[in-house]
Scaffold this motif. Sequence first.
Motif, PDB file in Angstrom:
ATOM      1  N   VAL A   5       0.840  -1.206   0.000  1.00 25.26           N
ATOM      2  CA  VAL A   5       0.000   0.000   0.000  1.00 25.26           C
ATOM      3  C   VAL A   5       0.868   1.247   0.000  1.00 25.26           C
ATOM      4  O   VAL A   5       0.524   2.262  -0.630  1.00 25.26           O
ATOM      5  N   GLN A   6       2.013   1.205   0.664  1.00 22.96           N
ATOM      6  CA  GLN A   6       2.926   2.349   0.627  1.00 22.96           C
ATOM      7  C   GLN A   6       3.393   2.619  -0.805  1.00 22.96           C
ATOM      8  O   GLN A   6       3.399   3.764  -1.267  1.00 22.96           O
ATOM      9  N   GLU A   7       3.747   1.560  -1.514  1.00 25.45           N
ATOM     10  CA  GLU A   7       4.186   1.704  -2.905  1.00 25.45           C
ATOM     11  C   GLU A   7       3.034   2.168  -3.796  1.00 25.45           C
ATOM     12  O   GLU A   7       3.219   3.009  -4.686  1.00 25.45           O
ATOM     13  N   TRP A   8       1.836   1.661  -3.554  1.00 24.38           N
ATOM     14  CA  TRP A   8       0.671   2.034  -4.362  1.00 24.38           C
ATOM     15  C   TRP A   8       0.342   3.519  -4.191  1.00 24.38           C
ATOM     16  O   TRP A   8       0.038   4.217  -5.163  1.00 24.38           O
ATOM     17  N   LEU A   9       0.414   3.997  -2.963  1.00 25.95           N
ATOM     18  CA  LEU A   9       0.143   5.414  -2.707  1.00 25.95           C
ATOM     19  C   LEU A   9       1.196   6.304  -3.354  1.00 25.95           C
ATOM     20  O   LEU A   9       0.883   7.399  -3.835  1.00 25.95           O
ATOM     21  N   GLN A  10       2.434   5.830  -3.370  1.00 26.03           N
ATOM     22  CA  GLN A  10       3.487   6.594  -4.048  1.00 26.03           C
ATOM     23  C   GLN A  10       3.178   6.709  -5.538  1.00 26.03           C
ATOM     24  O   GLN A  10       3.286   7.793  -6.123  1.00 26.03           O
ATOM     25  N   ARG A  11       2.758   5.617  -6.148  1.00 26.47           N
ATOM     26  CA  ARG A  11       2.411   5.649  -7.569  1.00 26.47           C
ATOM     27  C   ARG A  11       1.234   6.578  -7.824  1.00 26.47           C
ATOM     28  O   ARG A  11       1.199   7.295  -8.824  1.00 26.47           O
ATOM     29  N   LEU A  12       0.243   6.540  -6.939  1.00 25.61           N
ATOM     30  CA  LEU A  12      -0.934   7.392  -7.101  1.00 25.61           C
ATOM     31  C   LEU A  12      -0.523   8.866  -7.137  1.00 25.61           C
ATOM     32  O   LEU A  12      -0.993   9.629  -7.992  1.00 25.61           O
ATOM     33  N   MET A  13       0.366   9.263  -6.231  1.00 24.35           N
ATOM     34  CA  MET A  13       0.808  10.658  -6.205  1.00 24.35           C
ATOM     35  C   MET A  13       1.667  10.989  -7.426  1.00 24.35           C
ATOM     36  O   MET A  13       1.539  12.065  -8.019  1.00 24.35           O
ATOM     37  N   ASP A  14       2.543  10.059  -7.806  1.00 22.03           N
ATOM     38  CA  ASP A  14       3.382  10.290  -8.989  1.00 22.03           C
ATOM     39  C   ASP A  14       2.525  10.456 -10.242  1.00 22.03           C
ATOM     40  O   ASP A  14       2.787  11.322 -11.090  1.00 22.03           O
ATOM     41  N   GLU A  15       1.500   9.616 -10.360  1.00 22.07           N
ATOM     42  CA  GLU A  15       0.607   9.705 -11.521  1.00 22.07           C
ATOM     43  C   GLU A  15      -0.172  11.018 -11.523  1.00 22.07           C
ATOM     44  O   GLU A  15      -0.397  11.621 -12.584  1.00 22.07           O
ATOM     45  N   ALA A  16      -0.598  11.460 -10.353  1.00 20.30           N
ATOM     46  CA  ALA A  16      -1.329  12.729 -10.269  1.00 20.30           C
ATOM     47  C   ALA A  16      -0.432  13.891 -10.704  1.00 20.30           C
ATOM     48  O   ALA A  16      -0.876  14.797 -11.428  1.00 20.30           O
ATOM     49  N   ILE A  17       0.821  13.871 -10.286  1.00 21.94           N
ATOM     50  CA  ILE A  17       1.754  14.931 -10.678  1.00 21.94           C
ATOM     51  C   ILE A  17       1.932  14.946 -12.191  1.00 21.94           C
ATOM     52  O   ILE A  17       1.877  16.005 -12.832  1.00 21.94           O
ATOM     53  N   GLU A  18       2.113  13.777 -12.776  1.00 20.71           N
ATOM     54  CA  GLU A  18       2.303  13.706 -14.231  1.00 20.71           C
ATOM     55  C   GLU A  18       1.071  14.229 -14.969  1.00 20.71           C
ATOM     56  O   GLU A  18       1.176  14.907 -15.996  1.00 20.71           O
ATOM     57  N   ALA A  19      -0.113  13.925 -14.450  1.00 23.86           N
ATOM     58  CA  ALA A  19      -1.343  14.338 -15.132  1.00 23.86           C
ATOM     59  C   ALA A  19      -1.639  15.823 -14.952  1.00 23.86           C
ATOM     60  O   ALA A  19      -2.197  16.459 -15.852  1.00 23.86           O
ATOM     61  N   LEU A  20      -1.271  16.390 -13.816  1.00 23.28           N
ATOM     62  CA  LEU A  20      -1.670  17.765 -13.500  1.00 23.28           C
ATOM     63  C   LEU A  20      -0.626  18.805 -13.886  1.00 23.28           C
ATOM     64  O   LEU A  20      -0.985  19.943 -14.206  1.00 23.28           O
ATOM     65  N   ASP A  21       0.639  18.436 -13.853  1.00 26.67           N
ATOM     66  CA  ASP A  21       1.695  19.407 -14.133  1.00 26.67           C
ATOM     67  C   ASP A  21       1.659  19.793 -15.606  1.00 26.67           C
ATOM     68  O   ASP A  21       1.682  18.932 -16.493  1.00 26.67           O
ATOM     69  N   GLY A  22       1.585  21.084 -15.845  1.00 30.66           N
ATOM     70  CA  GLY A  22       1.540  21.580 -17.208  1.00 30.66           C
ATOM     71  C   GLY A  22       0.137  21.744 -17.753  1.00 30.66           C
ATOM     72  O   GLY A  22      -0.062  22.414 -18.774  1.00 30.66           O
ATOM     73  N   THR A  23      -0.843  21.137 -17.088  1.00 30.96           N
ATOM     74  CA  THR A  23      -2.231  21.263 -17.532  1.00 30.96           C
ATOM     75  C   THR A  23      -3.049  22.106 -16.565  1.00 30.96           C
ATOM     76  O   THR A  23      -3.762  23.026 -16.967  1.00 30.96           O
ATOM     77  N   HIS A  24      -2.940  21.807 -15.278  1.00 33.60           N
ATOM     78  CA  HIS A  24      -3.706  22.538 -14.268  1.00 33.60           C
ATOM     79  C   HIS A  24      -2.812  23.242 -13.252  1.00 33.60           C
ATOM     80  O   HIS A  24      -3.298  24.054 -12.459  1.00 33.60           O
TER      81      HIS A  24
END
Length: 598
Positions: free
Chosen positions: A339-358
């Motif tokens: 779950v620690q690794e999964w939460l890290q991926r969730l945050m990394d994915e959010a950064i990739e999706a939001l940076d440069g767009t929002h």
Amino acid sequence: MPETSLTVLPRQVADDYVDALIELDPITGTYLGVQESAGRLPDFSPAGLEALATLTRDTLERLDEAERQPGAGDEAERRCARLLRERLTAQLLVHDADENLCAVSNLRSPAHSVRISFTVLPTATVADWTAVAARLRAVPAALEGYRESLELGLERGMRGGPRATETFVGQLTEWAGEGGTDTVGAGEAGTGAADGGEAGTKAEVRGWFATFASEADTLGDDGTDGAVPGELRRELAEAGAAADRAIVALRDWMRDVYAPAVAGAPDTVGRDRYQRWSRFFNGTDLDLDLAYAYGWSEYHRLLGEMRHEADRILPGADPWQALAHLDEHGAHIEGVAEVQEWLQRLMDEAIEALDGTHFELVDRVRRVESRIAPPGGAAAPYYTGPSEDFTRPGRTWLPVDGQTRFPVYDLVSTWYHEGVPGHHLQLAQWTHMADRLSRYQATVGKVSANTEGWALYAERLMDELGFLKDPERRLGYLDAQMMRACRVIVDIGMHLELEIPADSPFRPGERWTPALAQEFFQRHSSRPPAFVESEMTRYLSMPGQAIGYKLGERAWLLGRANARAAHGDAFDAKAWHMAALSQGPLGLDDLVEEISKL
């Protein structure tokens, strides 16, 4: 404090305050990454509290003078002065009413601050561990000072609540080790363990501080076993054992002296004290009756949305039946490391999706770590910000409390809240902007309702942007939103003993008590009873803090709506987000005024 100068402007006054505060409060220095703070702890005694109040009064006097100087009307100076005056005034209101003499909680007390401060200390080098040993040696005096303040509070009639006291005693027992006994003794067991010899039977139970100190046995500056010298490891073991003994002593005093002294006292604080604390946590003087009504309006709105999503998951079920179904049959993560690794991926994915767009994020703001919280604290996840130089990144913390199975619906929006685009993006951006704001605005000048409001706004933003299309995740988000609406209702309702409105499906016409508040909260939450118990103790011992999530979210939404109305089709959400995040903290009324103009 430096001598007053005719050329000193508000931002300089604010930053001088931070320098002086760090001297009095090394824990604040630790969070900022100040190396010289690592080996010390604050003075939590009445004398230490008065020293902080003196600093606050002196700073307000200097601010009066600074605001009269040419240049004080500059936008950056004006905004900093506005925040500094509001925050210091709120702090003095709390201090002068002796509220700091009854700081007993399951989440927010000097003892909690001391323990958690060790989790953000660097431990990579021998020098780091030398500082850890010095801070461990400072624990007994810090806890004794805290006890002195509680003792003075009893003399002056300022008492912590019985429920919070009982919970705190249990936490101290857990921190001390199983059974809460002095299992490490005078340090023999710890010394033997550090020396590589037999620790004996007493070492089977070790307190939190001795356990923390024992990490030096295998961690060092080059990552190899034994990198920390044996003499220092012995010192750490002895200091850790002494810190654990201090926890036992505090626990025994709380149990044998403080608990009987507060027995029969109310757990609630009443309107006057609640108004004072709500000002402290929200940065404004709220109309509490209107805030209570707003909580109910959000409750009814969210209940309708939850029923719709629940029907998508389990036709005919109410929201909490659907959530219980998801606990057993929904998507989940197995394992703590997983779950620690999964939460890290969730945050990394959010950064990739939001940076440069929002958002537009610099590299050091993009870095955030997922961590598992140390045991013995409250049940809710939390976030710790980066050091000023970003050598320690922002971190999210998940309490697991023995869990190994984690439903996804309960995690996603929470990590949008704690991590990205919530607490991490706001607080890391403030740290990044310190040279253009002030050190005070970027670090210690936070307003709880501003930061919690942004984090709740961040959850809603992710829903608006389509990240929660899955009915499981969206019902989880709405469940979290409902929890925040219920917080407004029960936090204000039980402390002020308000009447439950006639259109409530729960006990209409009755007056709130802590028992009714817990029953209501449990009926409207997917969380287990232990979590709800922890939350209710938190609300009782931190009056006015829990309402800031929803009221802060409302402020952010109102500011955005005002800005959008002013700009029309030219409104740029990405530009507005970055401008709003880059202006630093403000109380709620000031926040709405400032972000509406962006």
